[in-house]
Design a protein around this motif. Structure first.
Motif, PDB file in Angstrom:
ATOM      1  N   ARG A 104       0.850  -1.181   0.000  1.00 48.46           N
ATOM      2  CA  ARG A 104       0.000   0.000   0.000  1.00 48.46           C
ATOM      3  C   ARG A 104       0.889   1.235   0.000  1.00 48.46           C
ATOM      4  NH1 ARG A 104      -3.350  -2.437   5.030  1.00 48.46           N
ATOM      5  NH2 ARG A 104      -4.753  -3.818   3.905  1.00 48.46           N
ATOM      6  N   GLY A 105       0.283   2.402  -0.224  1.00 45.82           N
ATOM      7  CA  GLY A 105       1.075   3.622  -0.249  1.00 45.82           C
ATOM      8  C   GLY A 105       2.168   3.527  -1.298  1.00 45.82           C
ATOM      9  N   ALA A 106       3.378   3.960  -0.929  1.00 45.68           N
ATOM     10  CA  ALA A 106       4.501   3.899  -1.867  1.00 45.68           C
ATOM     11  C   ALA A 106       4.849   2.471  -2.257  1.00 45.68           C
ATOM     12  CB  ALA A 106       5.722   4.595  -1.265  1.00 45.68           C
ATOM     13  N   GLY A 107       4.460   1.500  -1.431  1.00 47.42           N
ATOM     14  CA  GLY A 107       4.724   0.096  -1.748  1.00 47.42           C
ATOM     15  C   GLY A 107       4.014  -0.378  -3.002  1.00 47.42           C
ATOM     16  N   PHE A 108       2.901   0.263  -3.348  1.00 47.36           N
ATOM     17  CA  PHE A 108       2.134  -0.112  -4.538  1.00 47.36           C
ATOM     18  C   PHE A 108       2.890   0.272  -5.807  1.00 47.36           C
ATOM     19  CE2 PHE A 108      -2.673  -0.261  -5.837  1.00 47.36           C
ATOM     20  CZ  PHE A 108      -2.435  -1.413  -6.564  1.00 47.36           C
ATOM     21  N   LEU A 109       3.818   1.215  -5.714  1.00 46.36           N
ATOM     22  CA  LEU A 109       4.557   1.686  -6.893  1.00 46.36           C
ATOM     23  C   LEU A 109       5.449   0.592  -7.485  1.00 46.36           C
ATOM     24  CD1 LEU A 109       5.653   5.216  -5.596  1.00 46.36           C
ATOM     25  CD2 LEU A 109       3.619   4.622  -6.944  1.00 46.36           C
ATOM     26  N   ALA A 110       5.817  -0.381  -6.668  1.00 42.98           N
ATOM     27  CA  ALA A 110       6.694  -1.460  -7.136  1.00 42.98           C
ATOM     28  C   ALA A 110       5.944  -2.499  -7.961  1.00 42.98           C
ATOM     29  CB  ALA A 110       7.377  -2.133  -5.948  1.00 42.98           C
ATOM     30  N   GLU A 111       4.616  -2.449  -7.929  1.00 41.80           N
ATOM     31  CA  GLU A 111       3.791  -3.450  -8.632  1.00 41.80           C
ATOM     32  C   GLU A 111       3.012  -2.747  -9.741  1.00 41.80           C
ATOM     33  OE1 GLU A 111       4.061  -6.562  -8.040  1.00 41.80           O
ATOM     34  OE2 GLU A 111       5.238  -6.442  -6.196  1.00 41.80           O
ATOM     35  N   MET A 128     -16.595  10.574 -10.264  1.00 46.33           N
ATOM     36  CA  MET A 128     -16.181  11.664  -9.391  1.00 46.33           C
ATOM     37  C   MET A 128     -14.709  11.954  -9.647  1.00 46.33           C
ATOM     38  SD  MET A 128     -16.132   9.644  -5.688  1.00 46.33           S
ATOM     39  CE  MET A 128     -16.007  11.145  -4.721  1.00 46.33           C
ATOM     40  N   LYS A 129     -14.235  13.063  -9.141  1.00 51.98           N
ATOM     41  CA  LYS A 129     -12.843  13.433  -9.361  1.00 51.98           C
ATOM     42  C   LYS A 129     -11.919  12.555  -8.520  1.00 51.98           C
ATOM     43  CE  LYS A 129     -14.115  18.252 -10.220  1.00 51.98           C
ATOM     44  NZ  LYS A 129     -14.034  19.645  -9.706  1.00 51.98           N
ATOM     45  N   ILE A 130     -10.799  12.157  -9.130  1.00 49.75           N
ATOM     46  CA  ILE A 130      -9.791  11.353  -8.433  1.00 49.75           C
ATOM     47  C   ILE A 130      -8.440  12.029  -8.620  1.00 49.75           C
ATOM     48  CG2 ILE A 130      -8.644   9.123  -8.226  1.00 49.75           C
ATOM     49  CD1 ILE A 130     -11.151   7.858  -9.515  1.00 49.75           C
ATOM     50  N   SER A 131      -7.810  12.377  -7.516  1.00 53.41           N
ATOM     51  CA  SER A 131      -6.436  12.877  -7.555  1.00 53.41           C
ATOM     52  C   SER A 131      -5.525  11.826  -6.937  1.00 53.41           C
ATOM     53  CB  SER A 131      -6.307  14.209  -6.817  1.00 53.41           C
ATOM     54  OG  SER A 131      -6.760  14.106  -5.473  1.00 53.41           O
ATOM     55  N   VAL A 132      -4.243  11.941  -7.212  1.00 51.90           N
ATOM     56  CA  VAL A 132      -3.271  10.950  -6.749  1.00 51.90           C
ATOM     57  C   VAL A 132      -2.093  11.665  -6.112  1.00 51.90           C
ATOM     58  CG1 VAL A 132      -1.634   9.157  -7.456  1.00 51.90           C
ATOM     59  CG2 VAL A 132      -3.935   9.225  -8.466  1.00 51.90           C
ATOM     60  N   LYS A 133      -1.685  11.192  -4.945  1.00 53.64           N
ATOM     61  CA  LYS A 133      -0.467  11.695  -4.302  1.00 53.64           C
ATOM     62  C   LYS A 133       0.576  10.591  -4.367  1.00 53.64           C
ATOM     63  CE  LYS A 133       1.231  14.079  -0.165  1.00 53.64           C
ATOM     64  NZ  LYS A 133       2.406  13.250   0.167  1.00 53.64           N
ATOM     65  N   THR A 134       1.718  10.873  -4.990  1.00 51.65           N
ATOM     66  CA  THR A 134       2.691   9.825  -5.263  1.00 51.65           C
ATOM     67  C   THR A 134       4.113  10.234  -4.905  1.00 51.65           C
ATOM     68  OG1 THR A 134       3.505   8.320  -6.999  1.00 51.65           O
ATOM     69  CG2 THR A 134       3.128  10.605  -7.645  1.00 51.65           C
ATOM     70  N   ARG A 135       4.931   9.236  -4.656  1.00 60.32           N
ATOM     71  CA  ARG A 135       6.385   9.410  -4.652  1.00 60.32           C
ATOM     72  C   ARG A 135       6.895   9.024  -6.045  1.00 60.32           C
ATOM     73  NH1 ARG A 135       9.658   9.444   0.777  1.00 60.32           N
ATOM     74  NH2 ARG A 135       8.100  10.514   2.051  1.00 60.32           N
ATOM     75  N   ILE A 136       8.193   9.157  -6.273  1.00 60.10           N
ATOM     76  CA  ILE A 136       8.712   8.924  -7.624  1.00 60.10           C
ATOM     77  C   ILE A 136       9.190   7.491  -7.827  1.00 60.10           C
ATOM     78  CG2 ILE A 136       9.285  11.327  -8.038  1.00 60.10           C
ATOM     79  CD1 ILE A 136      12.205  10.672  -7.338  1.00 60.10           C
ATOM     80  N   GLY A 137       9.031   6.653  -6.798  1.00 60.15           N
ATOM     81  CA  GLY A 137       9.430   5.262  -6.930  1.00 60.15           C
ATOM     82  C   GLY A 137       9.780   4.673  -5.581  1.00 60.15           C
ATOM     83  N   MET A 138      10.204   3.424  -5.603  1.00 60.40           N
ATOM     84  CA  MET A 138      10.591   2.737  -4.375  1.00 60.40           C
ATOM     85  C   MET A 138      12.075   2.913  -4.064  1.00 60.40           C
ATOM     86  SD  MET A 138       8.322   0.993  -2.553  1.00 60.40           S
ATOM     87  CE  MET A 138       9.158  -0.465  -1.906  1.00 60.40           C
ATOM     88  N   GLU A 139      12.932   2.520  -5.019  1.00 60.62           N
ATOM     89  CA  GLU A 139      14.370   2.492  -4.733  1.00 60.62           C
ATOM     90  C   GLU A 139      15.214   3.245  -5.757  1.00 60.62           C
ATOM     91  OE1 GLU A 139      15.314  -1.632  -4.502  1.00 60.62           O
ATOM     92  OE2 GLU A 139      14.407  -1.894  -2.528  1.00 60.62           O
ATOM     93  N   ASP A 140      14.648   3.534  -6.918  1.00 60.19           N
ATOM     94  CA  ASP A 140      15.423   4.137  -8.005  1.00 60.19           C
ATOM     95  C   ASP A 140      14.565   5.178  -8.718  1.00 60.19           C
ATOM     96  OD1 ASP A 140      16.759   4.711 -10.441  1.00 60.19           O
ATOM     97  OD2 ASP A 140      17.794   2.781 -10.359  1.00 60.19           O
ATOM     98  N   ALA A 141      15.110   6.363  -8.911  1.00 61.47           N
ATOM     99  CA  ALA A 141      14.358   7.436  -9.551  1.00 61.47           C
ATOM    100  C   ALA A 141      13.938   7.091 -10.976  1.00 61.47           C
ATOM    101  CB  ALA A 141      15.175   8.726  -9.546  1.00 61.47           C
ATOM    102  N   GLU A 143      12.428   4.611 -11.890  1.00 59.06           N
ATOM    103  CA  GLU A 143      11.096   4.006 -11.837  1.00 59.06           C
ATOM    104  C   GLU A 143      10.022   5.011 -12.236  1.00 59.06           C
ATOM    105  OE1 GLU A 143      10.379   2.194  -7.968  1.00 59.06           O
ATOM    106  OE2 GLU A 143      12.520   1.806  -7.773  1.00 59.06           O
ATOM    107  N   PHE A 144      10.277   6.288 -11.977  1.00 59.37           N
ATOM    108  CA  PHE A 144       9.239   7.287 -12.208  1.00 59.37           C
ATOM    109  C   PHE A 144       8.852   7.381 -13.678  1.00 59.37           C
ATOM    110  CE2 PHE A 144       7.732  11.577 -13.152  1.00 59.37           C
ATOM    111  CZ  PHE A 144       6.645  11.626 -12.312  1.00 59.37           C
ATOM    112  N   TYR A 145       9.782   7.130 -14.573  1.00 53.84           N
ATOM    113  CA  TYR A 145       9.492   7.329 -15.993  1.00 53.84           C
ATOM    114  C   TYR A 145       8.506   6.277 -16.510  1.00 53.84           C
ATOM    115  CZ  TYR A 145      13.083  10.723 -15.365  1.00 53.84           C
ATOM    116  OH  TYR A 145      13.790  11.807 -14.886  1.00 53.84           O
ATOM    117  N   GLU A 146       8.465   5.123 -15.875  1.00 51.79           N
ATOM    118  CA  GLU A 146       7.432   4.142 -16.208  1.00 51.79           C
ATOM    119  C   GLU A 146       6.122   4.502 -15.508  1.00 51.79           C
ATOM    120  OE1 GLU A 146       8.879   0.261 -15.325  1.00 51.79           O
ATOM    121  OE2 GLU A 146      10.528   0.378 -16.765  1.00 51.79           O
TER     122      GLU A 146
END
Length: 318
Positions: A104-111, A128-141, A143-146
């Motif tokens: 969950r949270g940032a952990g979901f970014l790895a999957e 309804m409107k959906i916004s997303v609050k995210t980090r740029i990845g788990m261990e490597d920046a 990851e964000f480009y995917e």
């Protein structure tokens, strides 16, 4: 510029938000600490109290949901929609190990494939409107480009980016190079979150990213509840106003919590941040921390406010 209050678990609940709104009223949107639904229920009693419309009057409040289960997200969002909310926020940023290990949270970014399936379902099923609050990845920046390719597939109300990795927690500096790339790559509106503690921080950020139209403030506001006023209006620290905010907050906690201990836990948690407004205040901080009863706590706070003058972090005295 729009200013948002970041959701911080255990701290920025409805009592804090209402006190901030009553005393300062310069935040544009207030994001709630996350709701964590499961198959049996949408809300526990604390979460329900936090989102009740009666507890959020006058504020533009956005409930945040933390889950990796699309059915639970949809069910909770529909409950919130019935209460009158027009937008919900998905938490893909929480770096806590207990959250991340459950994907969950940032952990979901790895999957990423599971994340895409999840987003497919919630955007398809919810009107309804959906916004997303995210980090740029788990261990490597990288990851964000995917991730940004995935995010671009959905009509988000807003993508709030905290440009740190999960493994950074709140250490190291936000990766502004990746954030710059996000601005050029994203098809969704972007809000920035991360390390804006002072007016100087804000001015440096906006000089580098003049196209950004919204920022989310967390620890900066917890330290200095009038941070937005200092940023936008150049206001100086107001000790009486701060005292009014503090006293209102404490009295409202007393109304809903039983016993001094629970109220003190909440107030001491905030003083971890607010004490930085008062230079040379170590002995007062110790008295506040050691107080076991509200009368001793109030005496310690009164002594601090009597003997020390507020000063913005990196700023001017009041």
């Amino acid at each position: 510029m729009k200013f948002y209050l970041a959701p911080m678990e255990g701290i920025t609940g409805y009592i804090y938000r209402n006190a901030l709104y009553a005393c300062y009223d310069n935040i544009d949107r207030y994001f709630t600490p996350f709701i964590m639904p499961n198959q049996n229920r949408c809300f526990n009693s604390r979460e329900l109290n936090d989102v009740l419309p009666a507890h959020n009057r006058g504020m533009d409040t956005i409930p945040q949901i933390l889950t990796n289960n699309a059915e639970d997200f949809v069910k909770t969002a529909l409950e919130l929609q019935e209460m009158g909310y027009k937008e919900v926020n998905l938490n893909l940023g929480c770096p806590s190990r207990t959250v991340v290990t459950k994907m969950r949270g940032a952990g979901f970014l790895a999957e990423q494939q599971l994340l895409k399936k999840f987003l497919d379902e919630i955007f398809d099923r919810l009107d309804m409107k959906i916004s997303v609050k995210t980090r740029i990845g788990m261990e490597d920046a990288e990851e964000f480009y995917e991730l940004i390719e995935i995010y671009n597939k959905y009509p988000m109300e807003e993508l709030i980016i905290h440009p740190r990795l999960q493994t950074d927690y709140y250490k190291n500096k936000p990766n502004l190079d990746v954030f710059a790339d996000a601005l050029s790559l994203s098809r969704n509106k972007i809000c920035y979150n991360g390390d804006l503690f002072t007016r100087k921080d804000y001015e440096a950020f906006t000089a580098g990213f003049p196209q950004v139209e919204a920022v989310m403030l967390g620890r900066g506001v917890l330290t200095d509840p009038d941070l937005v006023g200092h940023i936008t209006g150049g206001t100086l620290p107001d000790q009486e106003r701060f005292k009014g905010f503090h006293d209102l907050l404490c009295s409202e906690y007393e109304k809903v919590m039983s016993g001094d201990r629970n109220v003190l836990f909440k107030m001491k948690e905030l003083w971890f941040y607010m004490i930085h407004l008062f230079p040379d205040s170590e002995k007062y901080a110790k008295k506040i921390k050691k107080a076991q009863h509200l009368r001793d706590y109030r005496a310690a706070v009164d002594a601090l406010l009597r003997d020390r003058t507020m000063q913005m972090p990196g700023g001017s005295e009041g």
